[in-house]
Design an enzyme around this catalytic site. Structure first.
Site, short mmCIF file in Angstrom:
data_model
loop_
_atom_site.label_atom_id
_atom_site.label_comp_id
_atom_site.label_asym_id
_atom_site.label_seq_id
_atom_site.Cartn_x
_atom_site.Cartn_y
_atom_site.Cartn_z
CE1 TYR A 82 -3.04 3.05 0.76
CE2 TYR A 82 -2.16 3.07 2.99
CZ TYR A 82 -2.92 3.65 1.99
OH TYR A 82 -3.54 4.85 2.23
CG ASP A 107 -1.92 -4.20 5.50
OD1 ASP A 107 -3.06 -4.71 5.48
OD2 ASP A 107 -1.72 -2.99 5.30
N1 PLP Z 1 -3.39 -1.21 4.27
C1 PLP Z 1 -3.86 -1.44 3.02
C2 PLP Z 1 -3.52 -2.73 2.34
C3 PLP Z 1 -4.63 -0.46 2.38
O1 PLP Z 1 -5.07 -0.69 1.14
C4 PLP Z 1 -4.91 0.76 3.06
C5 PLP Z 1 -5.71 1.80 2.42
O2 PLP Z 1 -6.09 1.71 1.28
C6 PLP Z 1 -4.39 0.95 4.35
C7 PLP Z 1 -3.64 -0.06 4.92
C8 PLP Z 1 -4.62 2.24 5.10
O3 PLP Z 1 -5.91 2.33 5.58
P1 PLP Z 1 -6.61 3.74 5.95
O4 PLP Z 1 -6.94 4.39 4.66
O5 PLP Z 1 -7.78 3.35 6.78
O6 PLP Z 1 -5.62 4.56 6.70
#
Ligand code: PLP
Length: 384
Positions: free
Chosen positions: A101, A173
């Site tokens: 991400y 993640d």
């Molecule tokens: N992890 C992944 C794989 C994501 O796709 C995202 C956001 O798209 C996040 C973390 C971050 O999440 P947030 O937008 O709630 O901060």
């Protein structure tokens, strides 16, 4: 009797109210909790940055679903990610999946280098990269599987064993897979992180995050808890409530996301305008066999594909969609399409001809009708 995951999703942290018997939780919007004349608190709650009944319920459900020992809920996925890195010490080395991400990359590069972390990116889905990247002295290895946006599959168990032999911990993640499809802690990861914004909540109506710990890292988790309550990037009681409500239908939604995504991936794969489809449910995906072992119940609702005629063709397909929304984020009921490289900015490593789809739960024939017409050069549009 240990309930199965689908049952857990419905019942985890369900405590009918002792005064009313209400089967769904009340929303405790209070910032503060009154003491009795002796100075005692009627419950253990004092102040909602420190703890709140709705956050407690959400954390209990997250912990149970992931098979963890503790969980901390945050105001966003990025707040959860940042808390994990802030729990490290200056000088600690972090190795992160190079396909991840983009926000995680930004947190590492823009914030955590200043924190004093030593940061390296490596193609962790390729075990050949482990030796050279997870050198002695590495404190933490960060992976996403499936990864965002190229859907790479990393061997959590193998990587966790390798990392542990080098004295490093592994954080996964798990946003794309959710605990319904994949159990990183059971595979040997030390922590799981989620953007609960996505599938957990599932309705695109709140932003949240979570860290769930296994039994291996109590001290690190204690620091993450301190960051949660001292720095205060916590979900509101209503957001915690919405997330828990979303979790109740997670298994049902994931089945529909997985079925639709697999069907769309198969059809895209045989479309002449499409050069490549990245979906671990396809036999052609290099991580298919590993994903079949590591995931259960499906391969998720996310996929990406590359256009034969390059970036402009990809932009035209996104612009030509009529039902599918051009929007960032993922994991909601409705299908979203996005040209990731343009969103990620000039330093993006994402191929310029790639489109990411968060496949929703609509009728798959309507989704295909929309994609098929958008893929026709004469009906596609222009996206700036
Ligand atoms: N992890 C992944 C794989 C994501 O796709 C995202 C956001 O798209 C996040 C973390 C971050 O999440 P947030 O937008 O709630 O901060």
């Amino acid at each position: 009797m240990t309930p199965r995951r689908t049952t857990l999703a419905v019942h985890a942290a369900q405590h009918p109210a002792p005064d009313t018997g209400a089967t769904t939780p009340s929303i405790h919007m209070a910032s503060s909790f009154a003491r009795d004349p002796n100075g005692e608190l009627p419950s253990r709650h004092l102040y909602s940055r420190i703890s709140n009944p709705n956050r407690d319920q959400l954390e209990e459900a997250l912990r149970l679903l992931e098979g963890g020992t503790e969980a901390a809920a945050f105001a966003s996925g990025c707040a959860a990610i940042t808390a994990v890195f802030q729990a490290l010490k200056p000088g600690d080395r972090v190795v992160c999946n190079s396909d991840c991400y983009s926000g995680t990359r930004e947190i590492l590069n823009d914030l955590m280098r200043n924190w004093g972390l030593e940061i390296a990116f490596a193609d962790l889905w390729n075990p050949d990269s482990w030796d050279a990247s997870i050198v002695p002295g590495t404190r933490l290895v960060w992976l996403e599987t499936p990864s965002n946006p190229q859907m790479r599959i990393t061997d959590i168990r193998g990587l966790a064993e390798h990392a542990r032999s080098r004295g490093a911990i592994v954080v996964c993640d798990g946003t794309f897979a959710t605990p319904f499809l994949q159990q990183p802690l059971a595979c040997g990861a030390d922590l799981v992180v989620h953007a609960t914004t996505k599938y957990m909540c599932g309705h695109g109506d709140m932003v949240g995050g979570a860290v769930v710990a296994g039994p291996t890292v109590p001290d690190l988790f204690a620091r993450i808890r301190k960051i949660q309550v001292h720095a205060g990037a916590v979900p509101s009681p209503f957001d915690a409530w919405l997330t828990l409500r979303g979790i109740r239908t997670l298994p049902l939604r994931m089945k529909a996301h997985c079925a639709n995504a697999l069907e769309i991936a198969r059809r895209l794969e045989s479309h002449p305008a499409v050069a490549a489809v990245h979906y671990p449910g396809l036999a052609s995906h290099p991580g298919h066999e590993l994903a079949s072992r590591q995931m259960a119940g499906g391969f998720g609702g996310m996929l990406s594909f590359q256009m034969r005629d390059g970036e402009e063709a990809a932009a035209r397909v996104a612009a030509g969609c009529r039902l599918i929304l051009r929007a960032t984020s993922l994991g909601g009921l409705e299908t979203l399409i996005e040209h990731r490289a343009r969103i990620e900015g000039p330093a993006s490593p994402t191929p310029r001809d790639l489109l990411r789809l968060s496949v929703g739960v609509e009728d798959v024939e309507d989704l295909w009708d929309d994609l098929e017409q958008a893929l026709r050069p004469e009906t596609s549009g222009t996206l700036r």
